[in-house]
Design a protein around this motif. Structure first.
Motif, PDB file in Angstrom:
ATOM      1  N   ARG A 211     -37.587 -12.176  26.071  1.00 33.33           N
ATOM      2  CA  ARG A 211     -38.269 -13.411  26.462  1.00 33.33           C
ATOM      3  C   ARG A 211     -39.678 -13.124  26.972  1.00 33.33           C
ATOM      4  N   ARG A 212     -39.841 -12.024  27.715  1.00 32.23           N
ATOM      5  CA  ARG A 212     -41.188 -11.651  28.176  1.00 32.23           C
ATOM      6  C   ARG A 212     -42.094 -11.373  26.991  1.00 32.23           C
ATOM      7  N   ARG A 213     -41.544 -10.736  25.978  1.00 29.99           N
ATOM      8  CA  ARG A 213     -42.330 -10.452  24.777  1.00 29.99           C
ATOM      9  C   ARG A 213     -42.789 -11.739  24.122  1.00 29.99           C
ATOM     10  N   ASP A 214     -41.895 -12.746  24.074  1.00 34.17           N
ATOM     11  CA  ASP A 214     -42.263 -14.030  23.482  1.00 34.17           C
ATOM     12  C   ASP A 214     -43.391 -14.699  24.266  1.00 34.17           C
ATOM     13  N   ARG A 215     -43.267 -14.699  25.584  1.00 28.49           N
ATOM     14  CA  ARG A 215     -44.305 -15.334  26.410  1.00 28.49           C
ATOM     15  C   ARG A 215     -45.633 -14.591  26.286  1.00 28.49           C
TER      16      ARG A 215
END
Length: 324
Positions: A211-215
């Protein structure tokens, strides 16, 4: 990313053919590499994952997975090919190279990094903005059994899944003269397919990190997109070249500052530091836009199909026919 075995000069044809068939000659059957007791465990694990992803792609996503990635080539380098991109100093209209069968593309691939950089230097000397980027995979669009290589499998499991699906999309659909359509389509389908694969397969995934990668990716695209819009507005004006060059340089520096400030607030965004501190020009920004510029449009099509791939491909095929 796909490599095309053609070009405007005989020398380019030669290096492309030689480079591709060198890889084809070096490949070993995946099943033999997996069965070899001397194969490192991480390599074996990734090759087994590839086989499973290919079955998933064929069964669940209507992607052509037969006759591809059945061979493996060990390479002691970080990229398979190096792509040259170019654009005018004050325009985002990319330089294109045209090839038989596949039309015109906004990049030109080389199997030797030095050859790519020499081409970029020549174009820069003619006044073009240029960029050379290494690619860890390429597709021959179904003409050959493309091999797996070390740069491809030296990735996390989820990243390998996404890469494989991206390349298979190119085999499923390719439209001549429409690089942005082709790459954005592959980016969206691969991303969605990866999420579905991870939801139903026993593959260790750090969901918080994902999820951090997506953000971080969304923040990256916002930064680049905003600057690209500002530059496009600048180029649409009728300022003297010196004034335009100065304002262009100021906007690029503004982008770098914005990145450094945003990186303090968005976890994971610092992973893009190499991009922002490296070459930033029209050619480099075009590369990002090619891969993401139409992703939102394809997401809307999939959503309108209730997430069903047969419906999605039917509508995308119809769209492709209109563009051809």
């Amino acid at each position: 990313m796909y490599l095309l075995l053609s070009g405007c000069q005989l020398g380019y044809y030669g290096q492309a053919v030689k480079g591709h068939f060198s890889l084809m000659h070096q490949r070993e059957p995946v099943e033999r590499v997996v069965a070899d007791p001397d194969t490192p465990a991480p390599v074996r694990q990734q090759l087994i994952l590839v086989e499973d992803v290919l079955r998933f792609a064929d069964r669940d996503m209507a992607l052509p997975a037969d006759g591809v990635y059945r061979g493996y080539v060990h390479l002691d380098r970080d990229a398979v090919v190096w792509n040259v991109m170019a654009a005018p100093r004050f325009s985002f209209e990319p330089k294109t190279w045209c090839f038989p069968f596949v039309g015109c593309l906004s990049y030109r691939g080389y199997f030797q990094e030095q050859a790519a950089r020499e081409e970029a230097d020549k174009l820069a000397g003619e006044g073009w903005d240029t960029y050379v980027g290494g690619a860890i995979a390429y597709s021959t669009l179904g003409w050959f059994d493309d091999p797996l290589t070390t740069p491809m499998i030296n990735r996390s499991g989820p990243a390998l899944v996404e890469l494989l699906l991206h390349e298979l999309v190119h085999r499923r659909l390719y439209i001549a003269d429409h690089t942005r359509f082709n790459e954005s389509l592959a980016t969206m389908v691969a991303r969605e397919g990866t999420l579905r694969y991870l939801a139903h397969h026993d593959l260790t995934v750090d969901l918080d990190r994902w999820r951090r990668r997506d953000r971080a990716r969304d923040a990256f695209l916002d930064l680049v997109g905003d600057t690209r819009d500002k530059l496009a507005a600048l180029y649409a004006g009728e300022l003297p070249p010196d004034t335009m060059a100065a304002r262009k340089a100021a906007l690029i520096e503004e982008l770098r500052r914005a990145f450094r400030a945003r990186a303090e607030a968005v976890p994971g965004l610092d992973a893009y530091g190499g991009f922002f501190e490296g070459t930033l020009n029209n050619a480099r920004l075009n590369g990002v836009h090619d891969y993401y510029g139409l992703v939102g449009d394809f997401q809307k099509i999939l959503l309108s199909c209730g997430g069903q791939w047969p419906c999605f491909w039917e509508r995308v095929d119809a769209l492709a026919e209109e563009l051809e």
